[in-house]
Design a protein around this motif. Structure first.
Motif, PDB file in Angstrom:
ATOM      1  N   GLY A  23     135.949  54.389  71.879  1.00  0.00           N
ATOM      2  CA  GLY A  23     136.343  55.696  72.396  1.00  0.00           C
ATOM      3  C   GLY A  23     137.564  55.678  73.291  1.00  0.00           C
ATOM      4  O   GLY A  23     137.957  56.724  73.814  1.00  0.00           O
ATOM      5  N   HIS A  24     138.182  54.519  73.468  1.00  0.00           N
ATOM      6  CA  HIS A  24     139.400  54.454  74.276  1.00  0.00           C
ATOM      7  C   HIS A  24     140.590  54.930  73.443  1.00  0.00           C
ATOM      8  O   HIS A  24     140.591  54.818  72.215  1.00  0.00           O
ATOM      9  N   GLU A  25     141.611  55.451  74.135  1.00  0.00           N
ATOM     10  CA  GLU A  25     142.886  55.758  73.471  1.00  0.00           C
ATOM     11  C   GLU A  25     143.709  54.477  73.467  1.00  0.00           C
ATOM     12  O   GLU A  25     143.878  53.859  74.528  1.00  0.00           O
ATOM     13  N   VAL A  26     144.234  54.108  72.300  1.00  0.00           N
ATOM     14  CA  VAL A  26     144.853  52.791  72.176  1.00  0.00           C
ATOM     15  C   VAL A  26     146.188  52.885  71.451  1.00  0.00           C
ATOM     16  O   VAL A  26     146.305  53.539  70.401  1.00  0.00           O
ATOM     17  N   VAL A  27     147.186  52.222  72.023  1.00  0.00           N
ATOM     18  CA  VAL A  27     148.421  51.951  71.287  1.00  0.00           C
ATOM     19  C   VAL A  27     148.588  50.440  71.210  1.00  0.00           C
ATOM     20  O   VAL A  27     148.057  49.699  72.043  1.00  0.00           O
ATOM     21  N   ILE A  28     149.302  49.993  70.188  1.00  0.00           N
ATOM     22  CA  ILE A  28     149.684  48.583  70.080  1.00  0.00           C
ATOM     23  C   ILE A  28     151.179  48.487  70.348  1.00  0.00           C
ATOM     24  O   ILE A  28     151.972  49.222  69.739  1.00  0.00           O
ATOM     25  N   GLY A  29     151.558  47.573  71.243  1.00  0.00           N
ATOM     26  CA  GLY A  29     152.962  47.387  71.574  1.00  0.00           C
ATOM     27  C   GLY A  29     153.579  46.239  70.782  1.00  0.00           C
ATOM     28  O   GLY A  29     152.942  45.207  70.556  1.00  0.00           O
ATOM     29  N   THR A  30     154.819  46.432  70.395  1.00  0.00           N
ATOM     30  CA  THR A  30     155.571  45.444  69.626  1.00  0.00           C
ATOM     31  C   THR A  30     157.038  45.542  70.033  1.00  0.00           C
ATOM     32  O   THR A  30     157.442  46.486  70.710  1.00  0.00           O
ATOM     33  N   ARG A  31     157.871  44.554  69.619  1.00  0.00           N
ATOM     34  CA  ARG A  31     159.281  44.613  70.000  1.00  0.00           C
ATOM     35  C   ARG A  31     160.004  45.748  69.285  1.00  0.00           C
ATOM     36  O   ARG A  31     160.725  46.525  69.884  1.00  0.00           O
ATOM     37  N   ASP A  32     159.803  45.830  67.976  1.00  0.00           N
ATOM     38  CA  ASP A  32     160.566  46.766  67.147  1.00  0.00           C
ATOM     39  C   ASP A  32     159.621  47.294  66.065  1.00  0.00           C
ATOM     40  O   ASP A  32     159.392  46.613  65.055  1.00  0.00           O
ATOM     41  N   PRO A  33     159.042  48.466  66.268  1.00  0.00           N
ATOM     42  CA  PRO A  33     158.042  48.962  65.310  1.00  0.00           C
ATOM     43  C   PRO A  33     158.540  48.984  63.870  1.00  0.00           C
ATOM     44  O   PRO A  33     157.781  48.629  62.950  1.00  0.00           O
ATOM     45  N   ALA A  34     159.796  49.369  63.653  1.00  0.00           N
ATOM     46  CA  ALA A  34     160.290  49.449  62.262  1.00  0.00           C
ATOM     47  C   ALA A  34     160.292  48.064  61.627  1.00  0.00           C
ATOM     48  O   ALA A  34     159.854  47.894  60.468  1.00  0.00           O
ATOM     49  N   ALA A  35     160.754  47.070  62.389  1.00  0.00           N
ATOM     50  CA  ALA A  35     160.777  45.704  61.846  1.00  0.00           C
ATOM     51  C   ALA A  35     159.361  45.184  61.626  1.00  0.00           C
ATOM     52  O   ALA A  35     159.081  44.519  60.614  1.00  0.00           O
ATOM     53  N   THR A  36     158.469  45.500  62.547  1.00  0.00           N
ATOM     54  CA  THR A  36     157.074  45.036  62.417  1.00  0.00           C
ATOM     55  C   THR A  36     156.422  45.674  61.197  1.00  0.00           C
ATOM     56  O   THR A  36     155.721  45.008  60.422  1.00  0.00           O
ATOM     57  N   LEU A  37     156.673  46.973  61.004  1.00  0.00           N
ATOM     58  CA  LEU A  37     156.078  47.672  59.848  1.00  0.00           C
ATOM     59  C   LEU A  37     156.663  47.195  58.525  1.00  0.00           C
ATOM     60  O   LEU A  37     156.012  47.285  57.480  1.00  0.00           O
ATOM     61  N   ALA A  38     157.898  46.704  58.567  1.00  0.00           N
ATOM     62  CA  ALA A  38     158.565  46.281  57.325  1.00  0.00           C
ATOM     63  C   ALA A  38     158.100  44.905  56.853  1.00  0.00           C
ATOM     64  O   ALA A  38     158.386  44.502  55.728  1.00  0.00           O
TER      65      ALA A  38
END
Ligand code: NAP
Length: 233
Positions: A23-38
């Protein structure tokens, strides 16, 4: 609570998924979301890229570290040992001030191959390095001595087994202990080792954890502190 889990590896996504399910609100942090998603390749441990995991967990957003810093009330550091201080710098010291940082990272140095060595070690630790760099953060070392799967599924092992916490802030350790219990850990199996310097001890369990991983051939095991009955509280 609003959590930022720093780290897109198996640990970050496993803890993010569990916190979100609680039930917590959660984000995941990364250096560069576009690069991570790619990314399309498996990571060094054979885990698939995070894009598929995010598609299955729409409540969890992938954001740059700085945005994670602006969002969160508490943090989980699930970055590589060498990436931890840079990641937290990107989050921002002001965002960390007064906030709990649950440090699950280990200072593993793979530069000489496998098994890795620890750096720092013995007279220092990654936890202390982070606490020195961000003195106003309320750092609690925890969960760094078992696999990601067991961190959030302690009942996957039969019988009791243990998790260690270290840190200078007693209230922060109490909050993290309560969180561990909400995840499924037995309160009596949460061992408070002491101040932040005691994280040297749990980090120095990694060499034996890694050797056990090699000799057993799997990660479905954990340490258990067995006390004589008369010594138990
Ligand atoms: P990992 O591969 O050790 O770390 C991946 C994360 O570190 C990524 O999010 C990456 O950022 C970030 N990172 C690497 N270098 C960075 C830098 N220079 N600046 C900022 N961020 C950087 O992931 P993991 O296997 O999930 O392990 C996470 C931590 O938990 C490690 O410290 C590990 O020792 C510890 N641990 C792991 C296990 C386990 O079961 N694997 C168990 C206990 C503890 P990007 O997203 O931008 O690439």
């Amino acid at each position: 609570m609003r959590f930022a889990v720093l780290g897109t590896g198996i640990v970050g996504r496993t803890l993010a998924g569990k916190l979100s399910s609680l039930g917590h609100e959660v984000v995941i942090g990364t250096r560069d979301p576009a690069a991570t998603l790619a990314r399309q390749e498996l990571d060094a441990a054979g885990n698939p890229p995070i894009a598929g995991w995010l598609a299955e967990h729409p409540a969890v957003r992938l954001v740059p570290y700085a945005e994670a810093g602006a969002f969160a009330e508490a943090y989980v550091n699930a970055t590589s040992g060498s990436g931890s201080v840079p990641a937290l710098e990107a989050v921002g010291a002001a965002n960390l001030a007064g906030r709990i940082v649950i440090d699950v990272a280990n200072p593993l140095d793979f530069s000489q191959g496998f098994p890795p060595s620890l750096n720092p070690v013995n007279t220092d630790s990654l936890a202390e390095t982070i606490q020195r760099a961000f003195p106003e953060a309320r750092l609690v070392k925890a969960l760094n001595t078992m696999s990601a799967h067991l961190m959030v599924n302690p009942s996957a092992l039969p019988g009791p087994h243990s998790v260690f916490v270290s840190g200078d802030d007693a209230d922060a350790k109490k909050t993290v202990t309560d969180l561990l219990v909400s995840i499924g850990w037995l309160a009596e199996e949460v061992y408070d080792l002491g101040d932040v310097t005691s994280a040297r001890g749990s980090e120095m369990l990694l060499p034996i954890w890694l050797r056990l991983y090699g000799s057993l051939g799997h990660a479905d095991f954990n340490f258990h502190i067995q006390q004589a009955p008369a010594r138990q509280l």
